[in-house]
Design a protein around this motif. Structure first.
Motif, PDB file in Angstrom:
ATOM      1  N   ASP A  90       0.859  -0.711  -0.357  1.00 37.07           N
ATOM      2  CA  ASP A  90      -0.275  -0.122   0.001  1.00 37.07           C
ATOM      3  C   ASP A  90       0.968   1.217  -0.318  1.00 37.07           C
TER       4      ASP A  90
ATOM      5  N   THR B  91       0.392   4.174  -0.282  1.00 35.75           N
ATOM      6  CA  THR B  91      -0.667   5.765   0.183  1.00 35.75           C
ATOM      7  C   THR B  91      -0.288   5.469   1.715  1.00 35.75           C
TER       8      THR B  91
ATOM      9  N   SER C 129       2.677   1.118   7.970  1.00 38.97           N
ATOM     10  CA  SER C 129       1.847   0.793   6.766  1.00 38.97           C
ATOM     11  C   SER C 129       1.712  -0.827   6.153  1.00 38.97           C
TER      12      SER C 129
ATOM     13  N   SER D   1       0.110  -3.459   4.203  1.00 42.51           N
ATOM     14  CA  SER D   1       0.416  -4.265   2.040  1.00 42.51           C
ATOM     15  C   SER D   1      -1.316  -3.649   1.755  1.00 42.51           C
ATOM     16  N   ARG D   2      -1.300  -3.827   0.459  1.00 43.94           N
ATOM     17  CA  ARG D   2      -2.627  -3.608  -0.292  1.00 43.94           C
ATOM     18  C   ARG D   2      -2.701  -5.595   0.128  1.00 43.94           C
TER      19      ARG D   2
ATOM     20  N   ARG E 191      -5.217  -6.210   2.883  1.00 38.71           N
ATOM     21  CA  ARG E 191      -6.298  -5.250   2.987  1.00 38.71           C
ATOM     22  C   ARG E 191      -7.407  -6.176   1.688  1.00 38.71           C
ATOM     23  N   ARG E 192      -6.697  -5.929   0.921  1.00 41.06           N
ATOM     24  CA  ARG E 192      -7.601  -7.037  -0.060  1.00 41.06           C
ATOM     25  C   ARG E 192      -8.457  -8.443   0.591  1.00 41.06           C
TER      26      ARG E 192
ATOM     27  N   ASP F  25      -8.161  -5.636   7.098  1.00 44.00           N
ATOM     28  CA  ASP F  25      -8.030  -3.935   7.217  1.00 44.00           C
ATOM     29  C   ASP F  25      -9.252  -3.837   8.356  1.00 44.00           C
TER      30      ASP F  25
END
Length: 354
Positions: free
Chosen positions: A334, A336, A342, A344-345, A348-349, A353
């Motif tokens: 991630d 942003t 932070s 990780s994207r 979240r997927r 999250d």
């Protein structure tokens, strides 16, 4: 402000060093004392377009007889060509049997101010050290980029936090530029100048006029599955290359490569070459150059890219090595989120999250 300007200037210098012959601006250095005391051994200089060559200009030209580029002063310009002489040499090059330099062979002239060349002291010494220790330089640049990012993070407010992408992008650019530069400068070369005589002789490094000759050259090279080596020659044709397996060429363990503390296997390469018949008595220069590239493409493809220009092969192999990691970072991380804490994207997927 000053630091950013220094970074920009340093990047431009590195870019100029990697530029191929014929580029508008180049930076190079001399490897002998033939131009001393004007330009001493290992001193660097800036090469700009030659335009109209005049007597007194210091020019760089390609010498087929030497099989390399030469930087000497033009002492006289005639309709048949340019007379050249090293400032440290007692006689012109043409007095030693070299032909007049043709304007088409001139790649540029040395940049001067007030008649004196702009010299970069010890540039050759520095570049040779950097070439041998490029992994240290790349590590230091990466550490500097990370340290700068951490210091920047401490100075920022919560509303203006440091993102991971602000560190990864500069580090990626530095890695690409440094890798291309050191691959371009990392080629090794072995040269030999033969004396062409009218009669056959057993003396070494001699050729008989009008007769082709076969020579065998043995080279010790580090063998690694991580690199492909492209070999090219000037003044001779490579007929066959035989590789002696590691261990048979020696002890089979040498410390080399980009991890100097890790032993790599070495192998001896026996290269059979043919030197074409030379009709005129004099000197004949030969050379063999070896260019190592990351083994990220099949060897024939790298050889094809190298045939276009060594810089093309260096840029392509480095980009293929680095860009997948960079793309993977953008796909998984991630970018942003703040650097500290932070997530990780990918997490979240997957619903991690909350």
């Amino acid at each position: 402000m000053i630091r950013n300007a220094a970074i920009v200037v340093g990047f431009l210098v590195l870019l100029a060093l990697a530029m191929p012959a014929g580029a508008p601006v180049q930076i190079s250095y001399v490897v002998s004392d033939s131009m001393s005391p004007t330009i001493d051994t290992d001193d660097g200089y800036v090469l700009v377009p030659a335009g109209t060559v005049q007597a007194g200009d210091i020019i760089t030209f390609y010498s087929a007889e030497r099989a390399t580029y030469v930087t000497h002063r033009a002492t006289r310009v005639t309709p048949d060509g340019i007379v050249t002489k090293g400032d440290g040499n007692p006689t012109p090059d043409q007095a030693s049997g070299y032909p007049l330099v043709q304007p088409a062979d001139v790649s540029g002239k040395v940049l001067t101010v007030g008649g004196d060349p702009i010299v970069i002291p010890y540039l050759g010494t520095v570049l040779q050290w950097l070439t041998s220790h490029w992994y240290l330089v790349a590590g230091a640049l990466g550490a500097y980029a990370l340290n700068s990012g951490v210091r920047t993070e401490r100075r920022r407010t919560r509303k203006n936090v440091l993102r991971s992408r602000e560190i990864v992008l500069p580090v990626t650019v530095i890695a690409i530029v440094a890798s291309v530069l050191f691959i371009s400068l990392g080629a090794t070369e072995q040269t030999a100048v033969y004396t062409v005589t009218e009669r056959s002789t057993v003396a070494p490094l001699t050729l008989t006029a009008g007769e082709a000759a076969t020579e065998t050259i043995s080279l010790e090279m580090v063998q690694s599955p991580l690199a492909h080596v492209v070999i090219e020659s000037d003044g001779m044709r490579i007929v066959n290359t035989t590789v002696t397996p590691p261990g048979e060429a020696g002890d089979g363990r040498v410390s080399a490569g980009w991890l100097p503390w890790q032993p790599f296997e070495s192998s001896a390469r026996t290269i059979t070459t043919q030197i074409p018949a030379q009709e005129a008595v004099g000197s004949h220069a030969t050379s063999i150059r070896m260019y190592p590239y990351p083994a990220v493409l099949p060897e024939p493809v790298i050889a094809l890219l190298h045939g276009i220009h060594p810089l093309v092969a260096a840029v392509t192999t480095v980009l293929i090595s680095v860009l997948p990691l960079y793309v993977g970072y953008w796909a998984v991380v991630d970018t942003t989120a703040p650097l500290r804490g932070s997530r990780s994207r990918l997490a979240r997927r997957l619903g991690g999250d909350r």
